[in-house]
Design an enzyme around this catalytic site. Structure first.
Site, PDB file in Angstrom:
ATOM      1  N   HIS A   1       0.753  -1.280  -0.073  1.00  0.00           N
ATOM      2  CA  HIS A   1      -0.028  -0.013  -0.011  1.00  0.00           C
ATOM      3  C   HIS A   1       0.870   1.143   0.029  1.00  0.00           C
ATOM      4  CE1 HIS A   1      -3.286  -2.945   0.843  1.00  0.00           C
ATOM      5  NE2 HIS A   1      -4.078  -2.000   0.220  1.00  0.00           N
TER       6      HIS A   1
ATOM      7  N   GLU B   1     -11.929 -10.032  -4.962  1.00  0.00           N
ATOM      8  CA  GLU B   1     -10.479 -10.303  -4.795  1.00  0.00           C
ATOM      9  C   GLU B   1      -9.969 -11.487  -4.159  1.00  0.00           C
ATOM     10  OE1 GLU B   1      -9.296  -6.483  -2.312  1.00  0.00           O
ATOM     11  OE2 GLU B   1     -10.984  -6.752  -1.316  1.00  0.00           O
TER      12      GLU B   1
ATOM     13  N   CYS C   1     -10.471  -2.186  -9.969  1.00  0.00           N
ATOM     14  CA  CYS C   1      -9.730  -1.036  -9.186  1.00  0.00           C
ATOM     15  C   CYS C   1      -8.453  -1.588  -8.802  1.00  0.00           C
ATOM     16  CB  CYS C   1     -10.909  -0.665  -8.148  1.00  0.00           C
ATOM     17  SG  CYS C   1     -10.833  -1.911  -6.758  1.00  0.00           S
TER      18      CYS C   1
HETATM   19  C1  PEP Z   1      -6.888  -4.958  -4.451  1.00  0.00           C
HETATM   20  O1  PEP Z   1      -6.800  -5.846  -3.890  1.00  0.00           O
HETATM   21  O2  PEP Z   1      -6.827  -4.784  -5.685  1.00  0.00           O
HETATM   22  C2  PEP Z   1      -7.570  -3.687  -3.890  1.00  0.00           C
HETATM   23  C3  PEP Z   1      -7.987  -2.809  -4.887  1.00  0.00           C
HETATM   24  O3  PEP Z   1      -7.359  -3.530  -2.879  1.00  0.00           O
HETATM   25  P1  PEP Z   1      -6.049  -3.043  -1.821  1.00  0.00           P
HETATM   26  O4  PEP Z   1      -4.966  -2.903  -2.736  1.00  0.00           O
HETATM   27  O5  PEP Z   1      -6.662  -1.860  -1.047  1.00  0.00           O
HETATM   28  O6  PEP Z   1      -6.110  -4.286  -1.078  1.00  0.00           O
HETATM   29 MG    MG Z   2      -7.452  -5.705  -1.616  1.00  0.00          MG
END
Ligand code: PEP
Ligand code: MG
Length: 540
Positions: free
Chosen positions: A188, A429, A500
């Site tokens: 992240h 996911e 996303c």
């Molecule tokens: C993902 O897992 O692709 C997502 C968009 O969520 P995060 O990256 O915040 O886990």
């Molecule tokens: Mg995710």
């Protein structure tokens, strides 16, 4: 001039002074001293310095985030005046004849343990505050060389590693680039760097102890290179590259206001991913059609206690009002794994990515979930809101969510509070969600594929593990087939499907996604116009 190489996570060039970020809770050494009164004088001076810093932070926070959120700095100022706390420090110095830093560290640990053991939730939460003020005091004892961006010129940040909560607290206007010794491209922190449009390199083997703050450096996110104390030629070359980049960006500006339509007339919704209210500026600047992923958990990071319903309402309403008629998809909180927050008291886990996180916390601790849902439903009357739930694996989870949603609706109705139920979707996911996406499609309004986690769980590759970056392959056939399956199942039941995760911004795959029938792509604001250009080139 010395060169280091690493992995770029966001391309771009920066030139400027470096700022080495040290961890706040480094081990403090214990040493014997001759003159306790001298040591006590040092503590008093450090307290004064810390008070001044906190006052500046308070003033800055009031203008940026409002009085309620800024109040924490006032609390810290009061704690620094607390006689019991200061007496405990003086006492250790006098009785053990030890250095001030050590006395502060021990007192900080003792007080924070004492608070953590209390029954009252408010007092429990003060444990982190005592730690925080003690760390500040220790930094002030060392000359006040803290990692406080409020008072610095824009810098290239060097760190061993950065957690999402450290990153989110930084003043984005003061960061020219990020360079870390460790870190993974899919973490992240890397995602935040992309979102903030800041050149970033990870896995750069530098010895940070040998680097002084203020040294000049060049970060080249295209070559994956950091140059410390660059010579005149390297500086000139970097300045030229910056000028060329700016020219490219200027050309992209011509795409503002244009549609995201292929030559064959297929329209794709291109939305932006954000982490907080402060990112909405980037969304508008880059002309996104909406917000496809607001990672609401960032509202919970970098603070000492849960954000209240009112605080959340204020944040969501601000985003919705700024975006007007454009769609805003807020994801309910996805805490856990790499996004750790002390006051959630999640405890240590063997496999945090497979652990107690996201919707699992919300279903097990519905009070936390309900506060967020109340704020979301109330905010919903102020704009075009959709919400989505992360880490779904089964229809039963969605069923349980709907039961909680129903309770929240009834409570708000009973309290005669104005609200509107937003469109509800889920993130796809986990491989399990993909495999039951035909059933899930009948229960929800839309799907948004989170390719970051979907890749991690499908390929059994920890996205945080820097050693595995070469094995983390979101182009894997398994992932692409899954995306196709999700789109087909959504369409079968008249629902829309988007992406996303970071893969949505991969321009090499745009054509394939469009052929698959994707309806929406949500990407970092900095990728919006590049993606628009790619879509407009396609003839599929
Ligand atoms: C993902 O897992 O692709 C997502 C968009 O969520 P995060 O990256 O915040 O886990
Ligand atoms: Mg995710």
């Amino acid at each position: 001039m010395v060169k280091f190489f690493g992995k770029p996570v966001y391309k771009g060039i920066a030139v400027g002074p470096v700022l080495v970020m040290k961890k706040g809770d480094e081990q403090v050494k214990r040493s014997k001293i001759e003159n306790p009164e001298e040591e006590i004088r040092k503590v008093d001076q450090a307290v004064e310095m810390a008070q001044e810093q906190l006052q500046k932070l308070y003033d800055k926070a009031v203008t940026e985030v409002g009085e309620t959120s800024a109040a924490i700095f006032e609390v810290h100022q009061m704690m620094l005046e607390d006689e019991d706390y200061l007496d405990a420090i003086y006492n250790i110095i006098r009785t053990e004849t030890v250095n001030a830093e050590y006395a502060v560290a021990v007192t900080g640990d003792n007080f924070s343990e004492m608070f953590a053991g209390m029954d009252d939730e408010y007092m429990k939460a003060r444990a982190a505050d005592v730690k925080d003020i003690s760390n500040r005091l220790i930094q002030c004892l060392g000359g006040g060389d803290e990692n406080d961006f409020a008072f610095r010129e824009p810098s290239i940040v060097l760190a061993e590693d950065l957690s999402p909560s450290e990153t989110v607290q930084m003043d984005k206007n003061k960061i020219l680039a990020f360079v870390t010794v460790h870190g993974s491209a899919n973490s992240h922190t890397s995602i935040l760097a992309r979102m903030m449009n800041i050149p970033a390199l990870i896995g750069v083997p530098m010895d940070l102890d040998k680097i002084q703050n203020g040294m000049k450096a060049v970060v080249d996110g295209f070559q994956g290179e950091v140059i410390l104390e660059p010579n005149e030629f390297a500086c000139r070359e970097a300045e030229n590259k910056i000028a060329k980049e700016q020219e490219k960006l200027r050309l992209l500006q011509d795409l503002k206001g244009k549609d995201n339509v292929t030559k064959s007339g297929k329209k794709i919704n291109v939305y932006a991913n954000i982490g907080g209210v402060g990112d909405v500026g980037y969304v508008l600047e880059n002309d996104a059609g909406g917000i496809g992923l607001f990672r609401s958990e960032f509202l919970y990071l970098g603070r000492e206690d849960f954000p209240s319903e009112e605080e959340q309402l204020q944040a969501y309403r601000q985003v919705l009002q700024t975006m007007g008629e454009r769609k805003v998809i807020i994801r309910t909180l996805d805490i856990g794994a790499d996004k750790q927050v002390d006051y959630f008291n999640l405890g240590k886990e063997e496999n945090p990515a497979l652990g107690y996180r996201a919707i699992r916390i919300c279903l097990k601790q519905p009070d936390i979930f309900k506060t967020q849902l109340r704020a979301l439903f109330r905010a919903s009357v102020h704009g075009n809101l959709s919400i989505m739930y992360p880490m779904i694996t089964s229809t039963e989870e969605v069923q349980r969510i709907y039961e909680i949603v129903e309770e929240v609706k009834q409570e708000l109705e009973a309290e005669q509070i104005l609200f509107k139920l937003p469109e509800q979707g889920i993130m796809i996911e986990t491989p399990a969600a993909v495999m039951v996406s035909d059933e899930l499609a009948q229960m929800v309004d839309f799907f948004s594929v989170g390719t970051n986690d979907l890749t991690q769980y499908t390929l059994a590759v920890d996205r945080q593990n820097e050693k595995l970056d070469d094995f983390y392959n979101p182009h894997h056939k398994a992932i692409l087939r899954m995306i196709q399956m999700v789109i087909d199942n959504a369409h079968k039941y008249g629902k829309w499907a988007g992406i996303c995760g970071e893969l949505g911004a991969d321009l090499e795959l745009t054509e394939e996604f469009v052929k698959m029938g994707i309806d929406e792509l949500s990407v970092s604001p900095s990728m919006i116009l590049q993606l628009r250009r790619r879509i407009r080139e396609l003839d599929v």
